[in-house]
Design an enzyme around this catalytic site. Structure first.
Site, PDB file in Angstrom:
ATOM      1  N   SER A  99      -0.038   6.586   9.666  1.00 15.59           N
ATOM      2  CA  SER A  99       0.522   7.889   9.962  1.00 15.59           C
ATOM      3  C   SER A  99       1.965   8.118  10.028  1.00 15.59           C
ATOM      4  O   SER A  99       2.648   7.247   9.945  1.00 15.59           O
ATOM      5  CB  SER A  99      -0.020   8.377  11.135  1.00 15.59           C
ATOM      6  OG  SER A  99       0.599   7.496  12.171  1.00 15.59           O
ATOM      7  N   GLU A 109       0.802  -1.251  -0.042  1.00 12.15           N
ATOM      8  CA  GLU A 109       0.080   0.013   0.055  1.00 12.15           C
ATOM      9  C   GLU A 109       0.918   1.222  -0.047  1.00 12.15           C
ATOM     10  O   GLU A 109       0.479   2.165  -0.699  1.00 12.15           O
ATOM     11  CB  GLU A 109      -0.938   0.155   1.165  1.00 12.15           C
ATOM     12  CG  GLU A 109      -1.737   1.499   1.302  1.00 12.15           C
ATOM     13  CD  GLU A 109      -2.538   1.372   2.569  1.00 12.15           C
ATOM     14  OE1 GLU A 109      -3.491   1.837   2.475  1.00 12.15           O
ATOM     15  OE2 GLU A 109      -2.503   0.573   3.557  1.00 12.15           O
TER      16      GLU A 109
END
Length: 402
Positions: A383, A250
């Site tokens: 994050s 990803e």
């Protein structure tokens, strides 16, 4: 250096790709985007869009380096680069995308059984099935291993109960790859990787409206959802290992232009935007020297970033896939993407702050929404703080100290 024979083979393939594209890519689609990848959801395919997706899907060139036996193109990386160059030359886009291509497909090729590959990979390669990701939960975001969605063993199937959040495209997806808990007595070792049909009884999605006005994410609820045992990827308890590998794929796609951040970077350069809104002096320069300097730094950073990504792809000599270095690319790409959005708003001034109504062009309204939506780039896919932990531990070799 590449051998003469290798160069000849590459150029032979270039001619083949050029001829095939000329015969199959509809001229009406030149310079357009993939209808499958819209932020606010997929738009209705036109006849030409459908024909293009079906043609490239049948050829396998939507996923050019995936194995032919599963519907991929079976191309070498050199051939895949040539194909990409030839598509760019004529303004063609790849209509095969989404999470099945970005994340799930490469992971299943590595960890799936032969039966699972035969069942799922060809449909992904042809763009026939949409996948979504069931990872984050209300109480398991940055600490993903704290997830509580439970898959109870019922003999020939699992019974899944729980909730996921930030399910990208969940309202449009056909299937979901999810991390679930199969053992409550262990944290990481109690997690498994399960495939769930989104139209199964007991699955409910509720879109989440974001500050940008779009709703690309959902809350997803599982209530007594029956999932066949053959939908388990890997072994029970192996989900954390498989899930981390998928995240590397990803992050590689998000930083490399395959995701939404890449599409934002692909827009109009801020230097052009500045000339349009701020004007230039007699020598063709922006009068605001501070803004001019920041634009130069941004475009240098962006150019260096894109060249670094290209070099990494060119230097790939194996099919081992992405490494922990994708965390570096993810962080840098997020920063540059957000810098571009901030500069765009500053350059447009009041014109870049419109939400609706007269007095604003469509491009200006889109700029406002892009700026707001882009705040999430440093959050999704892990994050920036999580990426820093990965970089510290897996690249720099720093360990936790008690």
């Amino acid at each position: 250096m590449a051998s003469v024979a290798a160069i000849d083979e590459t150029e032979t393939f270039r001619a083949e790709a050029r001829d095939w594209l000329a015969a199959n890519f509809p001229a009406s689609l030149k310079g357009t985007d993939n209808a499958m990848s819209a932020i606010d959801g997929p738009s209705e395919e036109t006849a030409d869009q459908r024909a293009w997706r079906e043609a490239i899907g049948e050829k396998g060139w939507g996923v050019p380096i995936w194995p032919r036996q599963y519907g991929g193109g079976g191309l070498s990386r050199a051939e895949a680069r040539v194909l990409q160059e030839e598509m760019a030359r004529i303004g063609a886009y790849n209509p095969i995308g989404g999470m099945g291509v970005m994340m799930f497909g490469p992971t299943l090729l590595e960890y799936g059984t032969e039966a699972q590959k035969q069942e799922h990979i060809p449909a992904i390669a042809k763009g026939e099935v949409r996948w979504c990701q069931g990872y984050s939960e209300p109480g398991a975001g940055s600490d993903l291993a704290a997830l509580q969605t439970f898959a109870e063993d019922k003999g020939d199937h699992y019974l899944v109960n729980g909730q996921k959040t930030w399910t990208s495209g969940g309202q449009w997806a056909d299937k979901c790859f999810a991390l679930v808990r199969t053992d409550k007595s262990k944290k990481h070792e109690g997690i498994s990787f399960l495939l769930i049909d989104m139209d199964a009884p007991g699955v409910e999605v509720k879109p989440i409206r974001l500050i940008s006005g779009s709703s690309p994410f959902c809350e997803t609820f599982f209530t007594n959802v029956k999932v066949p045992k053959e939908n388990l990827v890997g072994r029970e308890g192996e989900g954390w290992t498989i899930g981390k590998r998928l995240l590397q794929h990803e992050r590689s796609s998000l930083s490399g232009g395959g995701g939404s951040a890449g599409r934002l970077l692909a827009g109009k350069p801020v230097s052009e935007l500045a000339k349009e809104y701020r004007g230039t002096d007699g020598e063709g320069r922006l009068a605001d020297t501070d803004l001019r300097s920041r634009i130069v730094r941004h475009e240098m950073d962006q150019r260096a970033f894109m060249m670094t990504l290209r070099r990494a792809a060119l230097e790939a000599k194996t099919n081992q896939g992405p490494s922990a270095a994708t965390s570096i690319m993810k962080n840098v790409g997020a920063r540059i993407t957000q810098d571009k959005a901030e500069l765009g708003i500053e350059i447009m001034g009041m014109n870049g702050l419109g939400w609706e109504g007269e007095g604003f062009s469509e491009a200006e309204l889109n700029q406002t929404r892009t700026w707001l939506w882009g705040k999430a780039v440093s959050i999704y896919g892990g994050s920036s703080e999580i990426q820093n932990n990965v970089i510290a531990k897996r690249i720099l070799g720093m360990l936790d100290h008690q």
